[in-house]
Motif scaffolding. Structure first.
Motif, PDB file in Angstrom:
ATOM      1  N   LEU A 252       0.598  -1.553   0.476  1.00  0.00           N
ATOM      2  CA  LEU A 252       0.479  -0.007   0.297  1.00  0.00           C
ATOM      3  C   LEU A 252       0.808   1.557   0.086  1.00  0.00           C
ATOM      4  CD1 LEU A 252      -3.070  -1.195   2.384  1.00  0.00           C
ATOM      5  CD2 LEU A 252      -3.181  -1.059   0.054  1.00  0.00           C
TER       6      LEU A 252
ATOM      7  N   ARG B 270      -6.317  -3.540 -10.859  1.00  0.00           N
ATOM      8  CA  ARG B 270      -6.351  -4.242  -9.279  1.00  0.00           C
ATOM      9  C   ARG B 270      -6.554  -3.020  -8.626  1.00  0.00           C
ATOM     10  NH1 ARG B 270      -2.443  -7.389  -6.094  1.00  0.00           N
ATOM     11  NH2 ARG B 270      -3.350  -6.723  -4.185  1.00  0.00           N
ATOM     12  N   TRP B 271      -5.875  -1.217  -9.977  1.00  0.00           N
ATOM     13  CA  TRP B 271      -6.685  -0.802  -9.417  1.00  0.00           C
ATOM     14  C   TRP B 271      -7.273   0.520 -10.187  1.00  0.00           C
ATOM     15  CZ3 TRP B 271      -5.546   1.504  -4.228  1.00  0.00           C
ATOM     16  CH2 TRP B 271      -4.012   0.735  -3.571  1.00  0.00           C
TER      17      TRP B 271
ATOM     18  N   LEU C 246      -7.427   4.575  -9.949  1.00  0.00           N
ATOM     19  CA  LEU C 246      -7.821   4.656  -8.480  1.00  0.00           C
ATOM     20  C   LEU C 246      -6.780   5.353  -7.437  1.00  0.00           C
ATOM     21  CD1 LEU C 246      -9.919   1.714  -7.391  1.00  0.00           C
ATOM     22  CD2 LEU C 246     -10.866   3.894  -8.505  1.00  0.00           C
ATOM     23  N   TYR C 247      -5.944   4.324  -7.629  1.00  0.00           N
ATOM     24  CA  TYR C 247      -4.403   4.985  -6.647  1.00  0.00           C
ATOM     25  C   TYR C 247      -3.833   6.294  -7.295  1.00  0.00           C
ATOM     26  CZ  TYR C 247       0.005   3.558  -4.681  1.00  0.00           C
ATOM     27  OH  TYR C 247       1.580   3.956  -3.754  1.00  0.00           O
TER      28      TYR C 247
ATOM     29  N   TRP D  89      -3.890   6.013   0.162  1.00  0.00           N
ATOM     30  CA  TRP D  89      -3.318   4.401   0.507  1.00  0.00           C
ATOM     31  C   TRP D  89      -2.735   3.349   1.442  1.00  0.00           C
ATOM     32  CZ3 TRP D  89      -7.862   3.068  -1.629  1.00  0.00           C
ATOM     33  CH2 TRP D  89      -8.682   3.345  -2.363  1.00  0.00           C
TER      34      TRP D  89
ATOM     35  N   GLY E  69      -6.917   0.825   3.302  1.00  0.00           N
ATOM     36  CA  GLY E  69      -6.871   0.513   2.395  1.00  0.00           C
ATOM     37  C   GLY E  69      -7.084  -1.275   2.732  1.00  0.00           C
TER      38      GLY E  69
ATOM     39  N   ASP F 130      -6.091  -5.426   0.715  1.00  0.00           N
ATOM     40  CA  ASP F 130      -5.319  -6.233   0.138  1.00  0.00           C
ATOM     41  C   ASP F 130      -5.863  -7.274  -0.017  1.00  0.00           C
ATOM     42  OD1 ASP F 130      -3.080  -7.028  -1.519  1.00  0.00           O
ATOM     43  OD2 ASP F 130      -1.812  -7.312   0.216  1.00  0.00           O
TER      44      ASP F 130
ATOM     45  N   GLU G  80     -11.315  -7.188  -4.602  1.00  0.00           N
ATOM     46  CA  GLU G  80     -10.353  -6.173  -3.721  1.00  0.00           C
ATOM     47  C   GLU G  80     -10.779  -4.372  -4.620  1.00  0.00           C
ATOM     48  OE1 GLU G  80      -6.158  -6.076  -3.547  1.00  0.00           O
ATOM     49  OE2 GLU G  80      -6.981  -6.488  -5.720  1.00  0.00           O
TER      50      GLU G  80
ATOM     51  N   ARG H 277     -11.854  -1.253  -3.507  1.00  0.00           N
ATOM     52  CA  ARG H 277     -10.898   0.169  -3.024  1.00  0.00           C
ATOM     53  C   ARG H 277     -11.693   0.962  -4.021  1.00  0.00           C
ATOM     54  NH1 ARG H 277      -5.733  -3.017  -5.133  1.00  0.00           N
ATOM     55  NH2 ARG H 277      -5.093  -3.528  -3.417  1.00  0.00           N
TER      56      ARG H 277
ATOM     57  N   TRP I  59     -17.418  -0.739   2.780  1.00  0.00           N
ATOM     58  CA  TRP I  59     -16.359  -1.111   4.243  1.00  0.00           C
ATOM     59  C   TRP I  59     -16.561  -1.156   5.327  1.00  0.00           C
ATOM     60  CZ3 TRP I  59     -11.091  -1.386   3.761  1.00  0.00           C
ATOM     61  CH2 TRP I  59     -10.546  -0.565   5.028  1.00  0.00           C
TER      62      TRP I  59
END
Length: 700
Positions: free
Chosen positions: A6, A23-24, A104-105, A243, A247, A249, A257, A261, A616
């Motif tokens: 992260l 993934r992002w 997103l990252y 992040w 966040g 993982d 995931e 996110r 969340w």
């Protein structure tokens, strides 16, 4: 969880500098209509947000910036004030097959033409609320910038004026002030085009005292001096830090995931304002529900945000505190003491709930504004939860003290005590809105009881207050809570006698059963929109009978249609807490994909903020088993069979915490001394990293 994961940039492949790490990255989706992409691709910061409309969109189809807490109009028609449009560019020919990529990252939205030269990059500066930037690139001559700002559509309740904007180097500048009776949104912008590249920076400020223009001029000068590339570099650094602090993982379930996110990204984008924050049901990602504030903010969004950005959660409490007088006035007008908060709120805290609406094309009265009273206790709970989670008990005894006592005072005056000494709340609507005007709704009664007991724990200031607190404790013990000997709570008086209709007998949930079967049929059955009783186990587990979660899950889950978008995520959290993580994962899936697949067909009007917050909470409080009580972080995680590991990072009690959950146990990292209780073990204070092996029962 690998904490370095992260802290560092994702392992991305790049398509013309567009991050493409699956993934992002959120992309367009075949199950989601293009009109819903606008909400999904929202970028925002500090209470200012812009939906993802194409640069070449016509002025009539390109919404402007929305600002949390800025409204126009009166009564039930009061709605979010729309700011200026700042993303429009003339593109000829228009981009063909241009695809959106939300990174997103980095907090950056990209758009790239499949087989052409058009591309755009935009973002809302995470560390500079109200500052937004866009770069558009194409072959020379294909794009012409036009005016950097365009005002919103004409509205007789809105005044639009030009704002003097000093020049910056060779940039073209302009300014627009949009003002209603309640708020003003000032926008200043600068742009410059060199060859085929256009850079535009816009600054938005909101206030009604004409100070916004001064702040905006200062911010625009600073942002323009940094330039698009400088702002972009800062944006990537800020989001990387975010992040690293909060966040998930979950590499063995990349779809989940990514959905989590996305939920975190949009919570930050829509609900990270500090100072004061009014979070409507659709945030500032659309005009759904006119931007009105419901219990969604207090019971769903705030509990998520307090673990991501505690100051943002405090800003939500501040919104309620500053409207406490309006709540007092309403209670007084209705003949009660204390303070009653409105079901729907906007600028000044008066009730703006509509009086009628349409159900399946038929006009029906809306009674929530007069009878869905549990929000008064929900508001008190949110203030107390913020104080508990952040480790600030003095917040509840000082800043929020009047809120806690005023809401308790309302319940004390609202109760009817019968000849047998039992206290009742009558003609109520609970969270399950399929059943209206019921007596002794379990959720409302038990939340009111909690409110009375919590306020009575405060230190009395004088003898009169001590007597009042004692009376509240006695009254709390008299409240009908609907608990039966078998551990089940009856949702309201007479509920167990209704037709025992199961959701599966109607159709596969989620479904709006009142639309499918009609109001009368549903009201006469045990079908419920969302589980009132189970929300008690989620919000105030210490206020319900020990061991009552499982019997109530077993009874109410089959009867729940999940007709509310608020429902599935909380049900999933409770299933995980009950030791049913595999069932919890399946229950969570509709919430994970609600907006990403536009499953309700309503994402075009904005993202479902309560669902994002609920997702969340399901991960952190459900699978992570995280709870904060009396200054101690409690951790009791569970993993479904398909997840060999789960990493979670969050904030609580003034610390940054990371959990690395595996079958063999849980590794906990804390950036300072913190009391932690894992499973049934007694609390221990530690700092740094520790490993807690699973017990013989297989639980950490």
């Amino acid at each position: 969880m690998n904490s370095d994961r992260l802290r560092s940039a994702p392992d991305a492949t790049r398509l013309d500098d567009v991050v493409a790490d699956a993934r992002w990255t959120v992309r367009e989706h075949r199950l989601r209509h293009a009109v819903s992409d606008a909400a999904v691709f929202t970028v925002g910061s500090g209470g200012f947000a812009q939906v993802g409309v194409p640069e070449e969109a016509g002025i009539d189809s390109a919404p402007g910036v929305l600002v949390a807490g800025a409204y126009v109009g009166e009564g039930p028609q009061q709605h979010l004030l729309e700011g200026s449009r700042w993303t429009l560019v003339n593109v000829n020919p228009a981009p063909a097959e241009a695809e959106w990529f939300l990174d997103l990252y980095s907090g950056v939205l990209h758009r790239r033409e499949e087989d052409g030269d058009f591309r755009s990059t935009r973002f809302a500066c995470a560390e500079r609320p109200g500052v937004m930037a866009i770069r558009v690139e194409a072959a020379a001559g294909r794009c012409t910038p036009g005016r950097a700002l365009d005002p919103p559509p004409s509205d007789p309740a809105v005044t639009v004026t030009e704002v003097d904007t000093p020049g910056h180097d060779s940039a073209e500048t302009c300014g627009v002030r949009v003002e209603s009776a309640q708020a003003a949104i000032v926008a200043l912008a600068a742009q410059r085009q060199v060859a085929g590249r256009l850079d535009r920076i816009a600054v938005f400020a909101a206030d009604a005292a004409d100070l916004g223009a001064t702040r905006a001029r200062r911010e625009l000068r600073r942002a323009w001096d940094d330039g698009f590339d400088g702002l972009l570099s800062a944006q990537r650094r800020v989001w990387a830090r975010r992040w690293a602090t909060a966040g998930i993982d979950l590499p063995d379930d990349p779809d989940t995931e990514l959905a989590v996110r996305f939920a975190l990204f949009q919570l930050w984008s829509n609900a990270d304002a500090h100072g004061e924050s009014a979070i409507g049901a659709r945030g500032i990602s659309g005009a759904g529900y006119l931007g009105h504030v419901f219990w969604d903010m207090d019971a769903f969004v705030l509990p998520a945000m307090v673990s991501l950005d505690p100051e943002a959660a405090e800003a939500m409490v501040a919104y309620r505190l500053r409207r406490l007088n309006a709540a007092r006035e309403r209670a007084r007008a209705e003949g009660y003491a204390g303070a009653r908060f409105p079901w729907e709120s906007a600028a000044d805290g008066t009730d703006v709930t509509p009086r009628s609406g349409f159900l399946g094309g038929t006009e029906v009265p809306i009674l929530t504004g007069t009878r869905e009273e549990h929000i008064t206790a929900d508001v008190a709970w949110a203030a107390d939860h913020y104080a508990e989670w952040t480790g600030r008990p003095k917040f509840a005894t000082t800043t929020a003290r009047e809120l806690l006592t005023a809401t308790a005072r309302y319940w004390a005056s609202r109760m009817r005590v019968d000849a047998r000494g039992r206290a009742h709340l009558e003609q109520i609507i609970g969270p399950d809105e399929y059943h209206e005007s019921v007596d002794d709704n379990a959720y409302t009664n038990v939340m009111a009881r909690w409110n009375l007991r919590r306020a009575a724990r405060l230190e009395p200031r004088n003898a009169a207050e001590a007597d009042e607190f004692a009376a509240w404790r006695a009254l709390a013990d008299q409240i009908v809570d609907q608990l039966h000997p078998d551990g089940r709570y009856e949702q309201f008086s007479g509920y167990f006698g209704l037709e025992p209709l199961m959701a599966a007998e109607v159709t596969r949930p989620p479904v709006a059963a009142d639309v499918l079967l009609g109001q009368a049929r549903v009201a006469g059955s045990q079908l419920i929109k969302q589980p009132d009783v189970l929300m008690l186990h989620h919000l105030i587990p210490d206020e319900v009978a020990p061991g009552s979660l499982v019997p109530n899950l077993d009874f109410y889950a089959p009867r729940t249609t999940h007709g509310s978008s608020l429902s599935t995520a909380i049900m999933a959290a409770l299933l995980a807490r009950a030791g049913r993580p595999d069932e919890a994962v399946e229950t969570l899936r509709p919430a994970l994909r609600l907006d990403l697949d536009d499953r309700s067909g309503s994402t075009a009007s904005g993202l479902h903020m309560a669902t994002l917050g609920g997702v969340w909470q399901a991960m952190l409080n459900g699978f992570g088993g995280v709870r904060v009580r009396d200054g101690v972080l409690a951790v009791a995680p569970v993993l479904p069979d398909r997840w060999p590991r789960l990493g979670l990072a969050f904030r609580c009690l003034g610390r940054s915490v990371r959990l690395d959950i595996e079958r063999a146990g849980v590794r906990i990292r804390v950036d300072g001394p913190l009391p932690v209780a894992v499973g049934d073990r007694p609390p221990q204070v530690f700092s740094g990293e520790s490993w807690w092996p699973a017990t013989k029962e297989g639980k950490p």
